[in-house]
Scaffold this motif. Structure first.
Motif, PDB file in Angstrom:
ATOM      1  N   THR A  69       0.855  -1.188   0.000  1.00  0.00           N
ATOM      2  CA  THR A  69       0.000   0.000   0.000  1.00  0.00           C
ATOM      3  C   THR A  69       0.885   1.231   0.000  1.00  0.00           C
ATOM      4  O   THR A  69       1.990   1.221   0.551  1.00  0.00           O
ATOM      5  CB  THR A  69      -0.923   0.034   1.237  1.00  0.00           C
ATOM      6  N   SER A  70       0.387   2.317  -0.633  1.00  0.00           N
ATOM      7  CA  SER A  70       1.165   3.562  -0.696  1.00  0.00           C
ATOM      8  C   SER A  70       0.232   4.710  -1.055  1.00  0.00           C
ATOM      9  O   SER A  70      -0.944   4.494  -1.397  1.00  0.00           O
ATOM     10  CB  SER A  70       2.289   3.446  -1.738  1.00  0.00           C
ATOM     11  N   ILE A  71       0.791   5.925  -0.962  1.00  0.00           N
ATOM     12  CA  ILE A  71       0.036   7.133  -1.306  1.00  0.00           C
ATOM     13  C   ILE A  71       0.798   7.872  -2.400  1.00  0.00           C
ATOM     14  O   ILE A  71       2.023   8.029  -2.323  1.00  0.00           O
ATOM     15  CB  ILE A  71      -0.142   8.050  -0.082  1.00  0.00           C
TER      16      ILE A  71
ATOM     17  N   LEU B 228      -3.173   0.247  -3.763  1.00  0.00           N
ATOM     18  CA  LEU B 228      -3.106  -1.087  -3.172  1.00  0.00           C
ATOM     19  C   LEU B 228      -2.787  -2.051  -4.291  1.00  0.00           C
ATOM     20  O   LEU B 228      -3.516  -2.129  -5.287  1.00  0.00           O
ATOM     21  CB  LEU B 228      -4.444  -1.460  -2.507  1.00  0.00           C
ATOM     22  N   SER B 229      -1.676  -2.787  -4.144  1.00  0.00           N
ATOM     23  CA  SER B 229      -1.284  -3.721  -5.209  1.00  0.00           C
ATOM     24  C   SER B 229      -0.984  -5.087  -4.612  1.00  0.00           C
ATOM     25  O   SER B 229      -0.523  -5.190  -3.476  1.00  0.00           O
ATOM     26  CB  SER B 229      -0.059  -3.203  -5.964  1.00  0.00           C
ATOM     27  N   ILE B 230      -1.255  -6.111  -5.424  1.00  0.00           N
ATOM     28  CA  ILE B 230      -0.957  -7.487  -5.039  1.00  0.00           C
ATOM     29  C   ILE B 230      -0.273  -8.145  -6.218  1.00  0.00           C
ATOM     30  O   ILE B 230      -0.767  -8.106  -7.347  1.00  0.00           O
ATOM     31  CB  ILE B 230      -2.233  -8.250  -4.617  1.00  0.00           C
ATOM     32  N   THR B 231       0.899  -8.733  -5.962  1.00  0.00           N
ATOM     33  CA  THR B 231       1.733  -9.315  -7.020  1.00  0.00           C
ATOM     34  C   THR B 231       2.049 -10.758  -6.672  1.00  0.00           C
ATOM     35  O   THR B 231       2.308 -11.083  -5.508  1.00  0.00           O
ATOM     36  CB  THR B 231       3.046  -8.523  -7.179  1.00  0.00           C
ATOM     37  N   ASP B 232       2.025 -11.631  -7.708  1.00  0.00           N
ATOM     38  CA  ASP B 232       2.400 -13.037  -7.483  1.00  0.00           C
ATOM     39  C   ASP B 232       3.337 -13.478  -8.592  1.00  0.00           C
ATOM     40  O   ASP B 232       3.455 -12.830  -9.629  1.00  0.00           O
ATOM     41  CB  ASP B 232       1.153 -13.927  -7.439  1.00  0.00           C
ATOM     42  N   ASN B 233       4.033 -14.580  -8.357  1.00  0.00           N
ATOM     43  CA  ASN B 233       4.935 -15.153  -9.357  1.00  0.00           C
ATOM     44  C   ASN B 233       4.346 -16.432  -9.938  1.00  0.00           C
ATOM     45  O   ASN B 233       5.052 -17.389 -10.234  1.00  0.00           O
ATOM     46  CB  ASN B 233       6.318 -15.443  -8.752  1.00  0.00           C
ATOM     47  N   GLY B 234       3.015 -16.445 -10.128  1.00  0.00           N
ATOM     48  CA  GLY B 234       2.315 -17.633 -10.602  1.00  0.00           C
ATOM     49  C   GLY B 234       2.378 -17.809 -12.106  1.00  0.00           C
ATOM     50  O   GLY B 234       3.261 -17.285 -12.791  1.00  0.00           O
ATOM     51  N   CYS B 235       1.390 -18.553 -12.623  1.00  0.00           N
ATOM     52  CA  CYS B 235       1.409 -18.966 -14.034  1.00  0.00           C
ATOM     53  C   CYS B 235       1.108 -17.828 -14.993  1.00  0.00           C
ATOM     54  O   CYS B 235       1.448 -17.889 -16.171  1.00  0.00           O
ATOM     55  CB  CYS B 235       0.403 -20.095 -14.265  1.00  0.00           C
TER      56      CYS B 235
ATOM     57  N   ARG C  95      -3.266  -3.743  -9.616  1.00  0.00           N
ATOM     58  CA  ARG C  95      -3.084  -2.478  -8.913  1.00  0.00           C
ATOM     59  C   ARG C  95      -4.442  -1.783  -8.784  1.00  0.00           C
ATOM     60  O   ARG C  95      -5.123  -1.554  -9.779  1.00  0.00           O
ATOM     61  CB  ARG C  95      -2.113  -1.592  -9.684  1.00  0.00           C
ATOM     62  N   LEU C  96      -4.825  -1.471  -7.533  1.00  0.00           N
ATOM     63  CA  LEU C  96      -6.084  -0.781  -7.257  1.00  0.00           C
ATOM     64  C   LEU C  96      -5.779   0.649  -6.822  1.00  0.00           C
ATOM     65  O   LEU C  96      -4.880   0.884  -6.020  1.00  0.00           O
ATOM     66  CB  LEU C  96      -6.871  -1.501  -6.158  1.00  0.00           C
ATOM     67  N   THR C  97      -6.514   1.608  -7.379  1.00  0.00           N
ATOM     68  CA  THR C  97      -6.327   3.018  -7.014  1.00  0.00           C
ATOM     69  C   THR C  97      -7.666   3.592  -6.549  1.00  0.00           C
ATOM     70  O   THR C  97      -8.703   3.354  -7.177  1.00  0.00           O
ATOM     71  CB  THR C  97      -5.798   3.821  -8.209  1.00  0.00           C
ATOM     72  N   PHE C  98      -7.620   4.355  -5.441  1.00  0.00           N
ATOM     73  CA  PHE C  98      -8.818   5.000  -4.892  1.00  0.00           C
ATOM     74  C   PHE C  98      -8.463   6.443  -4.523  1.00  0.00           C
ATOM     75  O   PHE C  98      -7.295   6.766  -4.249  1.00  0.00           O
ATOM     76  CB  PHE C  98      -9.322   4.274  -3.637  1.00  0.00           C
ATOM     77  N   ALA C  99      -9.476   7.260  -4.479  1.00  0.00           N
ATOM     78  CA  ALA C  99      -9.271   8.641  -4.026  1.00  0.00           C
ATOM     79  C   ALA C  99      -9.180   8.669  -2.495  1.00  0.00           C
ATOM     80  O   ALA C  99      -9.970   8.013  -1.806  1.00  0.00           O
ATOM     81  CB  ALA C  99     -10.419   9.528  -4.511  1.00  0.00           C
ATOM     82  N   LEU C 100      -8.193   9.384  -1.970  1.00  0.00           N
ATOM     83  CA  LEU C 100      -8.056   9.498  -0.516  1.00  0.00           C
ATOM     84  C   LEU C 100      -9.254  10.246   0.081  1.00  0.00           C
ATOM     85  O   LEU C 100      -9.806  11.169  -0.535  1.00  0.00           O
ATOM     86  CB  LEU C 100      -6.765  10.242  -0.165  1.00  0.00           C
TER      87      LEU C 100
END
Length: 654
Positions: free
Chosen positions: A575-577, A584-591, A646-651
């Motif tokens: 998570t970051s600003i 909010l991002s989620i990363t995997d090393n899958g297929c 990657r998900l982006t939302f307004a603060l």
């Protein structure tokens, strides 16, 4: 020198063997074909070379004897492709044969002073020279011959036998005979035409495709007028000697008739000259009026042509042989393209469609496909042997129709799903309630089962020891409860997908808290993978529904687990600003996923894990929740390299 000659032959032969037609010639008969100072020329040679230019094919002239050429053209492996021969009218040779090239005839030739030959009956009992394989030979092949036939290899051989009194008559083709008569003064023409024939190009039946190309080029030359120019060049006045022996009397009689008609014409002219003078002024006025009308018609035609050329749709007029009579040239290439199909991928044959329209005199309308485009094809009859073909692109209409149909299906599916969800929820709740009761009962019955087993060692439940049976029942109750809860989750997902946006219920939610809750709820799944979290220490609050956002992240974590290999999978959550945006991002090393899957990843009921129980609702529901929160979802994925969402939302404003 020998080495240079070897290389010339080695590199020249492939060129000659490719895209070339070997044209066999045999005669020295002007104006058809003959060699002059080592150069082959004549009507047949020039016509074939012009056909070669139209078909982008090199013409190689090869000279042999007539008999050799006949043998070669019957041999499919011969080096000769095409020859020019005479065939009797209405009689085809047993070969691939072109349209007629030029008309000719054959008649009888005898020595000076011999009786004239008026018909075939005058040949009875005579010795008649016939050239082997010539059109006279072909004509007589199926007819009763009441004369003594003498076969010769050339007409000239027949003339030589005639001078030696070894034959009485020679039946020869007119062009050859006219060339030979000056060399044999004692021979004369003794009959009118006995056989009519026409020059044709012929080839072996195995080369029917080649003959089809020659025919198409020959017809094009005739339509364009080039054929007439060649005829005038090689058969015009002064190009050949005219045999007047057989036509002298006819011309004299014709001259008398012409003189009589001319006299009558002079008398008649005197009577009508006065009437013509009176009509002259009327005709002049009519001519002026006609020229004015023609100018107006020409101007109107030009305007109409400009309109047709300016419209984006293709308009083409063709006849039953698919010859283009007129076209505005828009999209005309589609009609001859192998990639132009019916919309259901059936093969489209233009000639079949045109012939069907002409035979039925009814219009033909069909939706067509060309690569990624869609077209509407219309064929309308406009004459007995002509049709107009209209082409209009309908790609946008087709896509709108598909989108409308898909929306209708999804709407129907939503109504059906709502009914199913309502019907499934009640029995699912009963199952969960009953299973909870059974699980509690199993715990209470375990001590009693142990006691009775000690009192009666032979007492069994379902063939098992009581304590083992109780454990199996507990395991079964757990399985039933898991299945019922899974059904409940699917129903809730369906209801969530159809749930309207409720903005008034949103509160400030911390994304870091959402991550912590989601990881706690998925701990049983993520324990087999390495989970790395990098959460910002800043206040990361947005306006939203905490439970819905947790549902989104839980779904993304579960998808990452399914894509990775146990013990080797790595899942990173960050998570970051950035300015006024929460990330909010989620990363995997899958297929990973290919481009086709990425295009449909948020489509309802689309899943790549159908055999593993996937419903295809997870990401579609997540996408809906994110849009309701005024957020955006970006998915980057490559096959074998993993996925980053990657998900982006307004603060939230403080």
């Amino acid at each position: 020198m020998r080495l240079i000659l070897f290389f010339l032959i080695f590199f020249t032969l492939p060129v000659l063997a490719q895209d070339s037609i070997v044209f066999g010639v045999h005669s020295n008969t002007a104006p058809l074909e003959w060699r002059n100072n080592g150069v082959d020329q004549g009507f047949n040679v020039e016509l074939m070379k012009r056909i070669g230019q139209l078909t982008s094919t090199r013409i190689i002239v090869r000279r042999k004897s007539f008999q050799q050429l006949l043998n070669d053209v019957h041999n499919p492996k011969s080096d000769i492709d095409v020859i020019a021969v005479v065939s009797p009218v209405n009689m085809d040779r047993q070969l691939a044969q072109s349209d007629p090239i030029y008309a000719t005839h054959a008649k009888a030739y005898t020595l000076q002073g011999k009786a004239l030959i008026n018909n075939w009956a005058d040949l009875v009992g005579k010795r008649v020279a016939i050239k082997n394989g010539a059109f006279v030979d072909v004509y007589l092949s199926d007819k009763l011959q009441r004369f003594d036939r003498v076969d010769v290899d050339l007409y000239e051989t027949g003339f030589q036998l005639l001078i030696k009194n070894q034959v009485d008559v020679v039946i020869a083709e007119s062009f050859v005979a006219r060339r030979l008569l000056p060399m044999y003064p004692s021979v004369r023409s003794s009959s009118d035409a006995l056989i009519y024939g026409a020059f044709n190009f012929v080839a072996n039946n195995s080369k029917s495709d080649l003959m089809y190309q020659i025919n198409e080029a020959l017809r094009q030359l005739k339509l364009s007028g080039e054929y007439d120019q060649l005829v005038n060049k090689w058969f015009g006045t002064g190009r050949e000697k005219v045999d007047l022996t057989s036509s002298e009397r006819r011309m004299f009689a014709l001259a008398i008739i012409v003189a009589i008609i001319s006299g009558a014409g002079l008398i008649y002219t005197g009577f009508i000259s006065a009437s013509l003078r009176r009509k002259t002024h009327t005709l002049d006025a009519e001519l002026i009026q006609r020229k004015r009308i023609e100018a107006e018609i020409s101007e109107l035609s030009q305007q109409f042509q400009s309109v047709l050329d300016g419209i984006p749709n293709g308009v083409t007029i063709v006849n039953q042989d698919l010859q283009h009579l007129w076209s505005n040239d828009n999209n005309i290439y589609l009609l001859d393209s192998d990639a132009f199909y019916y919309i259901d991928n059936d093969v489209f044959v233009l000639k079949t469609a045109v012939l069907n329209v002409l035979s039925s005199q009814k219009s033909f309308i069909a939706d067509m496909r060309y690569q990624q485009q869609f077209w509407q094809l219309q064929i309308h009859p406009i004459a007995q042997e002509q049709v107009v073909i209209l082409l209009e692109e309908s790609t946008e209409q087709h896509r709108l129709r598909q989108a409308n149909e898909e929306a209708s299906r999804l709407a129907s599916l939503g109504e059906l799903s709502a009914g199913i969800a309502h019907e499934i929820n009640n029995p699912t709740g009963l199952i969960v309630h009953a299973v909870s009761l059974f699980s509690a009962a199993m715990k209470d019955l375990l001590p009693a089962a142990t006691y009775y087993q000690n009192q009666n060692p032979f007492w069994l439940i379902a063939g098992l020891q009581p304590d083992i049976a109780i454990k199996e029942l507990q395991h079964s109750c757990g399985s039933i409860e898991d299945g019922a809860k899974r059904i409940s989750r699917i129903v809730n997902d369906l209801k969530r997908y159809a749930m309207p946006h409720v903005a008034d219920e949103y509160t400030q939610v911390c994304l870091n808290d959402v991550v912590h809750v989601a990881l706690r709820l998925t701990a049983n799944q993520t324990k087999f993978y390495q989970v790395i979290t990098q959460l910002t220490e800043q206040q990361l609050c947005i306006n939203g529904d905490a439970q819905q956002l947790q549902q989104v992240l839980i779904n993304l974590v579960q998808n990452a687990c399914n894509a990775c290999t146990k013990q080797q999978g790595i899942i990173e959550i960050e998570t970051s600003i950035q300015d006024t945006t929460a990330l909010l991002s989620i990363t995997d090393n899958g297929c990973g996923m290919n481009s086709a899957t990425l295009k449909r990843i948020t489509e309802p009921f689309f899943t790549t894990r159908r055999h593993e129980g996937g419903t295809g609702l997870g990401l579609s529901v997540c996408s809906k929740i994110i849009k309701e929160h005024q957020g955006e979802m970006q998915i980057l994925s490559s096959v074998g390299k993993g996925t980053r969402i990657r998900l982006t939302f307004a603060l939230a404003k403080e």
